[in-house]
Design a protein around this motif. Structure first.
Motif, PDB file in Angstrom:
ATOM      1  N   ASN A 257       0.825  -1.185   0.000  1.00 14.69           N
ATOM      2  CA  ASN A 257       0.000   0.000   0.000  1.00 14.69           C
ATOM      3  C   ASN A 257       0.876   1.258   0.000  1.00 14.69           C
ATOM      4  N   GLU A 258       0.570   2.240  -0.916  1.00 18.49           N
ATOM      5  CA  GLU A 258       1.352   3.467  -1.005  1.00 18.49           C
ATOM      6  C   GLU A 258       1.292   4.276   0.280  1.00 18.49           C
ATOM      7  N   ASP A 259       0.131   4.319   0.922  1.00 12.45           N
ATOM      8  CA  ASP A 259      -0.010   5.064   2.172  1.00 12.45           C
ATOM      9  C   ASP A 259       0.951   4.530   3.228  1.00 12.45           C
ATOM     10  N   LYS A 260       1.173   3.250   3.213  1.00 14.67           N
ATOM     11  CA  LYS A 260       2.058   2.610   4.178  1.00 14.67           C
ATOM     12  C   LYS A 260       3.494   3.110   3.993  1.00 14.67           C
ATOM     13  N   LEU A 261       3.887   3.386   2.741  1.00 13.88           N
ATOM     14  CA  LEU A 261       5.233   3.879   2.457  1.00 13.88           C
ATOM     15  C   LEU A 261       5.419   5.323   2.921  1.00 13.88           C
TER      16      LEU A 261
ATOM     17  N   SER B 105       4.692   4.391  10.675  1.00 12.54           N
ATOM     18  CA  SER B 105       3.856   3.632  11.590  1.00 12.54           C
ATOM     19  C   SER B 105       4.399   3.765  13.004  1.00 12.54           C
ATOM     20  N   PRO B 106       3.592   3.421  13.981  1.00 11.31           N
ATOM     21  CA  PRO B 106       4.075   3.423  15.360  1.00 11.31           C
ATOM     22  C   PRO B 106       5.292   2.511  15.531  1.00 11.31           C
ATOM     23  N   ASP B 107       5.338   1.423  14.743  1.00 10.01           N
ATOM     24  CA  ASP B 107       6.493   0.520  14.810  1.00 10.01           C
ATOM     25  C   ASP B 107       7.761   1.229  14.347  1.00 10.01           C
ATOM     26  N   ASP B 108       7.643   2.034  13.282  1.00 11.83           N
ATOM     27  CA  ASP B 108       8.795   2.774  12.771  1.00 11.83           C
ATOM     28  C   ASP B 108       9.279   3.801  13.797  1.00 11.83           C
TER      29      ASP B 108
ATOM     30  N   GLU C 239       8.883   3.642  17.008  1.00 14.52           N
ATOM     31  CA  GLU C 239       9.489   2.917  18.122  1.00 14.52           C
ATOM     32  C   GLU C 239      10.886   2.417  17.751  1.00 14.52           C
ATOM     33  N   LEU C 240      11.048   1.977  16.522  1.00 13.72           N
ATOM     34  CA  LEU C 240      12.358   1.533  16.040  1.00 13.72           C
ATOM     35  C   LEU C 240      13.344   2.710  16.045  1.00 13.72           C
ATOM     36  N   LEU C 241      12.907   3.858  15.583  1.00 13.31           N
ATOM     37  CA  LEU C 241      13.751   5.047  15.576  1.00 13.31           C
ATOM     38  C   LEU C 241      14.146   5.443  16.999  1.00 13.31           C
ATOM     39  N   ARG C 242      13.202   5.404  17.910  1.00 10.29           N
ATOM     40  CA  ARG C 242      13.496   5.719  19.310  1.00 10.29           C
ATOM     41  C   ARG C 242      14.509   4.714  19.876  1.00 10.29           C
ATOM     42  N   THR C 243      14.341   3.453  19.559  1.00 11.20           N
ATOM     43  CA  THR C 243      15.271   2.421  20.021  1.00 11.20           C
ATOM     44  C   THR C 243      16.673   2.678  19.479  1.00 11.20           C
ATOM     45  N   MET C 244      16.762   3.033  18.212  1.00  9.06           N
ATOM     46  CA  MET C 244      18.060   3.313  17.602  1.00  9.06           C
ATOM     47  C   MET C 244      18.722   4.527  18.275  1.00  9.06           C
ATOM     48  N   LYS C 245      17.931   5.551  18.551  1.00 10.56           N
ATOM     49  CA  LYS C 245      18.460   6.739  19.224  1.00 10.56           C
ATOM     50  C   LYS C 245      18.910   6.405  20.652  1.00 10.56           C
TER      51      LYS C 245
END
Length: 137
Positions: free
Chosen positions: A2-6, A10-13, A15-21
């Motif tokens: 889905n283009e909207d997904k790109l 998402s909340p997962d993204d 959370e992943l960014l926060r984890t990386m930081k």
């Protein structure tokens, strides 16, 4: 897919960014070189400083801050020494010191603090004594 997904993160993204930081700011070097001293300087908890950095900086800024912090240590310390020894008065107002002499004094004291781990107050007292001896010659 889905283009909207790109386009939408998402909340997962997030959370992943926060984890990386968090991995960056929780690393040993970051804790020792930035988090502990800077939180002490700002008089806030280490956790509060970590939260501020994670919320306000993107990944590239966060990754670059360690080098910028290291590079600014001596410059900021020299500015503090300049103010505490009133070198601006001795240099700019009274012309008792040249700009080069004032910089040499600041550099000597700053390097004692940074490279020899000399206590700031003690280094400043010794620097003041050296400065007075120099002026009395």
């Amino acid at each position: 897919m889905n283009e909207d997904k790109l386009i939408d993160s998402s909340p997962d993204d997030e959370e992943l960014l926060r984890t990386m930081k968090m991995r960056i700011v929780k690393s040993y070097r970051w804790q020792e070189d930035i988090i502990k001293p800077f939180s002490k300087e700002l008089d806030i908890s280490q956790e509060d400083l970590e939260d501020i950095l994670i919320k306000r900086l993107d990944m590239s800024s966060l990754e670059a801050i360690h080098a910028r912090f290291e590079n600014s240590k001596e410059r900021c310390l020299k500015e503090r020494i300049d103010a505490d020894l009133r070198l601006c008065w001795l240099c700019d107002v009274t012309n008792l010191l040249s700009a080069q002499e004032a910089d040499e004094i600041k550099t000597k004291i700053a390097r004692e603090i940074i490279w020899e781990n000399k206590n700031y107050k003690k280094a400043l007292e010794d620097g003041w004594k050296d400065l007075l001896e120099y002026l009395m010659r």
